[in-house]
Design a protein around this motif. Structure first.
Motif, PDB file in Angstrom:
ATOM      1  N   ARG A 255       1.806  -4.834  -0.234  1.00  0.00           N
ATOM      2  CA  ARG A 255       0.968  -4.728   0.958  1.00  0.00           C
ATOM      3  C   ARG A 255       1.793  -4.410   2.204  1.00  0.00           C
ATOM      4  NH1 ARG A 255      -4.031  -9.054   1.020  1.00  0.00           N
ATOM      5  NH2 ARG A 255      -4.711  -8.796  -1.155  1.00  0.00           N
ATOM      6  N   ALA A 258       3.112  -0.668   2.385  1.00  0.00           N
ATOM      7  CA  ALA A 258       2.074   0.329   2.113  1.00  0.00           C
ATOM      8  C   ALA A 258       2.201   1.576   2.956  1.00  0.00           C
ATOM      9  CB  ALA A 258       0.695  -0.302   2.317  1.00  0.00           C
ATOM     10  N   GLN A 259       2.853   1.491   4.130  1.00  0.00           N
ATOM     11  CA  GLN A 259       2.939   2.644   5.035  1.00  0.00           C
ATOM     12  C   GLN A 259       4.387   3.061   5.297  1.00  0.00           C
ATOM     13  OE1 GLN A 259       0.511   2.138   8.562  1.00  0.00           O
ATOM     14  NE2 GLN A 259      -1.093   1.062   7.416  1.00  0.00           N
ATOM     15  N   ARG A 296      -2.343  -7.512   6.962  1.00  0.00           N
ATOM     16  CA  ARG A 296      -2.275  -6.949   5.611  1.00  0.00           C
ATOM     17  C   ARG A 296      -2.255  -8.042   4.536  1.00  0.00           C
ATOM     18  NH1 ARG A 296       2.324  -2.170   5.901  1.00  0.00           N
ATOM     19  NH2 ARG A 296       1.661  -1.204   7.887  1.00  0.00           N
TER      20      ARG A 296
END
Length: 313
Positions: A255, A258-259, A296
């Protein structure tokens, strides 16, 4: 490094506000199990039942000059001791839950009690095995007519107590309340040994197999030892802060990355039944606000305390 506000939306940085901001996902430091009150109540009930049985057996043994009743009473005393440790652990952890001396609350007191009771369970297995081997080498005369009803009565009491201490629900973290598990396992192991004892006594009485009783004791000792080792490993892992859930660690990492961010440090440990704490150090080329990273992880079952440090890569 980006300044971190420990609580979403919190602006109060006064010393008076510090205790409320200490935990990221909770407003307090109470990490007791969801069924703490229910488990504590039932443990005291079972302790009272075993104590009454102990008193009856010892009084009967003295009144009727029965060594069998006296021995059964002394055996029941071990149950009372184990249950007292479990019950007192519940009481102490509840009464001290707001004590600031416990940096992460009192949720681990139950695991400490479970470890102690696992040691008692291991010692019980050793003593059963020792006595069984001695009886195999030097068989002793057994009063089957007296021993059978006594063993049956003890088995009934133990099974009722084990049923009362059965956990209310399955633990999502695989372990749950190990204080209750230790007490329940102690009684369940004794019930299993009781069934084997009845089988051995019945075989000795009906077939004349004098070796059946001590052989049943050896089998029971091996099973109790296995139970004790499992409980020692689980409670010891909690006390040593071993990673309690690789799956939860993987989910946290996935999580937060994730980016394109990178988790450079991640620690997860157990605070109490159903409660975990995590410390995360995160690197990103274009870091977001720490609350975005906290968001998140929102909704992760069992994650009760969270500390995040964000660094610019």
């Amino acid at each position: 490094m980006i300044p971190i506000d420990p609580t979403p939306g919190a602006a109060d940085t006064s010393p008076q506000a510090a205790p409320a901001r200490m935990d990221a996902f909770r407003a307090d430091r109470v990490y007791l199990g969801a069924d703490h009150a229910r488990n504590e109540r039932r443990t005291w009930i079972v302790t009272a039942i075993c104590a009454a049985t102990l008193a009856a057996q010892l009084i009967g043994g003295l009144a009727f000059k029965s060594m069998a009743l006296t021995a059964a009473g002394l055996h029941m005393a071990a149950h009372v001791a184990v249950l007292l440790v479990a019950a007192l652990a519940y009481r102490v952890s509840r009464q001290r839950k707001d004590d600031p001396r416990y940096a992460f609350g009192t949720g681990k007191i139950g695991f400490l009690a479970g470890f102690a009771n696992a040691v008692v369970l291991a010692a019980t297995a050793f003593l059963i095995a020792l006595e069984s081997i001695e009886r195999l080498i030097e068989p002793a005369a057994v009063d089957y007519d007296s021993a059978l009803p006594l063993a049956a009565a003890g088995l009934v009491v133990t099974m009722v107590c084990a049923w009362l201490l059965k956990p209310a629900r399955a633990a999502h973290d695989g372990d749950g309340d190990l204080n209750l598990s230790a007490a329940h396992l102690h009684l369940s192991a004794d019930a299993l040994v009781g069934v084997l004892t009845l089988a051995g006594l019945a075989a000795g009485r009906s077939l004349g197999w004098s070796w059946a009783d001590p052989a049943a004791g050896l089998v029971g000792a091996a099973l109790v030892a296995q139970f004790a080792w499992s409980l020692l490993r689980r409670t010891g892992g909690v006390l040593l802060d071993m990673n309690p859930s690789p799956a939860l660690v993987a989910e946290i990492r996935a999580r937060l990355q994730a980016q394109g961010e990178r988790v450079v440090d991640l620690h997860l440990w157990r605070l109490g039944p159903g409660h975990h704490a995590a410390i995360v150090v995160l690197e990103a080329a274009q870091p977001q606000d720490v609350q975005a990273y906290r968001a998140r992880l929102a909704g992760l079952a069992g994650l009760s305390h969270l500390t995040i440090e964000v660094r610019r890569a």
